[in-house]
Design a protein around this motif. Sequence first.
Motif, short mmCIF file in Angstrom:
data_model
loop_
_atom_site.label_atom_id
_atom_site.label_comp_id
_atom_site.label_asym_id
_atom_site.label_seq_id
_atom_site.Cartn_x
_atom_site.Cartn_y
_atom_site.Cartn_z
N LYS A 21 43.71 64.01 -7.80
CA LYS A 21 43.73 62.63 -8.28
C LYS A 21 43.69 61.63 -7.13
O LYS A 21 44.23 61.87 -6.06
CB LYS A 21 45.01 62.39 -9.09
CG LYS A 21 45.10 63.25 -10.32
CD LYS A 21 46.42 63.03 -11.03
CE LYS A 21 46.47 63.97 -12.23
NZ LYS A 21 47.69 63.82 -12.98
N ASN A 22 43.04 60.51 -7.37
CA ASN A 22 43.08 59.38 -6.45
C ASN A 22 44.26 58.51 -6.88
O ASN A 22 44.35 58.12 -8.05
CB ASN A 22 41.78 58.58 -6.51
CG ASN A 22 40.63 59.36 -5.92
OD1 ASN A 22 40.78 60.09 -4.95
ND2 ASN A 22 39.46 59.23 -6.52
N ILE A 23 45.11 58.18 -5.94
CA ILE A 23 46.37 57.50 -6.24
C ILE A 23 46.47 56.20 -5.45
O ILE A 23 46.15 56.15 -4.27
CB ILE A 23 47.57 58.40 -5.89
CG1 ILE A 23 47.48 59.75 -6.63
CG2 ILE A 23 48.90 57.70 -6.20
CD1 ILE A 23 48.46 60.79 -6.14
N ALA A 24 46.96 55.16 -6.12
CA ALA A 24 47.28 53.88 -5.46
C ALA A 24 48.79 53.78 -5.37
O ALA A 24 49.49 53.83 -6.38
CB ALA A 24 46.73 52.71 -6.26
N ALA A 73 38.94 52.76 -9.45
CA ALA A 73 38.91 53.55 -8.23
C ALA A 73 40.02 54.60 -8.16
O ALA A 73 39.98 55.47 -7.31
CB ALA A 73 39.00 52.63 -7.01
N VAL A 74 41.01 54.50 -9.04
CA VAL A 74 42.12 55.44 -8.98
C VAL A 74 42.39 56.07 -10.35
O VAL A 74 42.05 55.50 -11.39
CB VAL A 74 43.43 54.78 -8.47
CG1 VAL A 74 43.26 54.26 -7.05
CG2 VAL A 74 43.91 53.68 -9.39
N ASP A 75 42.99 57.25 -10.31
CA ASP A 75 43.37 57.96 -11.52
C ASP A 75 44.80 57.62 -11.94
O ASP A 75 45.14 57.70 -13.11
CB ASP A 75 43.25 59.47 -11.30
CG ASP A 75 41.86 59.87 -10.88
OD1 ASP A 75 40.90 59.56 -11.61
OD2 ASP A 75 41.72 60.47 -9.79
N CYS A 76 45.61 57.33 -10.95
CA CYS A 76 47.00 57.00 -11.26
C CYS A 76 47.59 56.06 -10.21
O CYS A 76 47.04 55.88 -9.13
CB CYS A 76 47.84 58.25 -11.42
SG CYS A 76 47.95 59.31 -10.01
N PHE A 77 48.70 55.47 -10.61
CA PHE A 77 49.42 54.52 -9.77
C PHE A 77 50.78 55.08 -9.43
O PHE A 77 51.37 55.80 -10.24
CB PHE A 77 49.62 53.18 -10.52
CG PHE A 77 48.36 52.37 -10.66
CD1 PHE A 77 48.10 51.32 -9.79
CD2 PHE A 77 47.44 52.66 -11.65
CE1 PHE A 77 46.95 50.57 -9.91
CE2 PHE A 77 46.28 51.91 -11.79
CZ PHE A 77 46.04 50.87 -10.91
N ALA A 78 51.27 54.72 -8.26
CA ALA A 78 52.64 55.03 -7.87
C ALA A 78 53.28 53.70 -7.48
O ALA A 78 52.77 53.00 -6.60
CB ALA A 78 52.67 56.01 -6.72
#
Length: 179
Positions: A4-7, A90-95
């Motif tokens: 996953k791409n994560i922000a 641009a991302v799959d999930c956020f943190a």
Amino acid sequence: MKSKNIALLIDCDNTSREAVEPVLNELAKYGVVNIRRAYGDWKSSHLKHWEEHSLLFALKPVQQFGYTKGKNATDSAIIIDAMDILYTNAVDCFALMSSDSDFTPLVVRLLESGKEVFGFGQKKTPAPFVKACSQFIFTEDLITAAREEEADEPPPPRTTAREAAATGAPPAAKAAPQT
């Protein structure tokens, strides 16, 4: 399973800089943290030690002046950036790294858009924010686990004087005898 791409968006006013490395290590289990932003008023004495962590962990510092005393402009900046990131796809999930329940509506909105939301904050974090996140992890637990892991690691191998002479490396210092 696709990585996953994560922000990662950090509310420096409401979290410990000591948790940055354990949070990044935790997120590495799920994917790649492509976006790393740390928000706060960098002129504040409260955040003076965050600069080192920003450099060490490749966090993009986002300056947010406190325009009015008692109001938290940092929260607004995080929410605006999260929505901008959401619409880029641009991302799959956020943190979100914060102990502030003001982010609960943001989490709900991100979830409605099909994004997974990891929350990281202290044990004092209000329940609505904790329960809104797909997964919420207390930073104190991550910090404690990281310290225990470091304590369990065997010391690095020692280089003897003979080995150092052969390789040109300096010998490791000997431990002082205990009395």
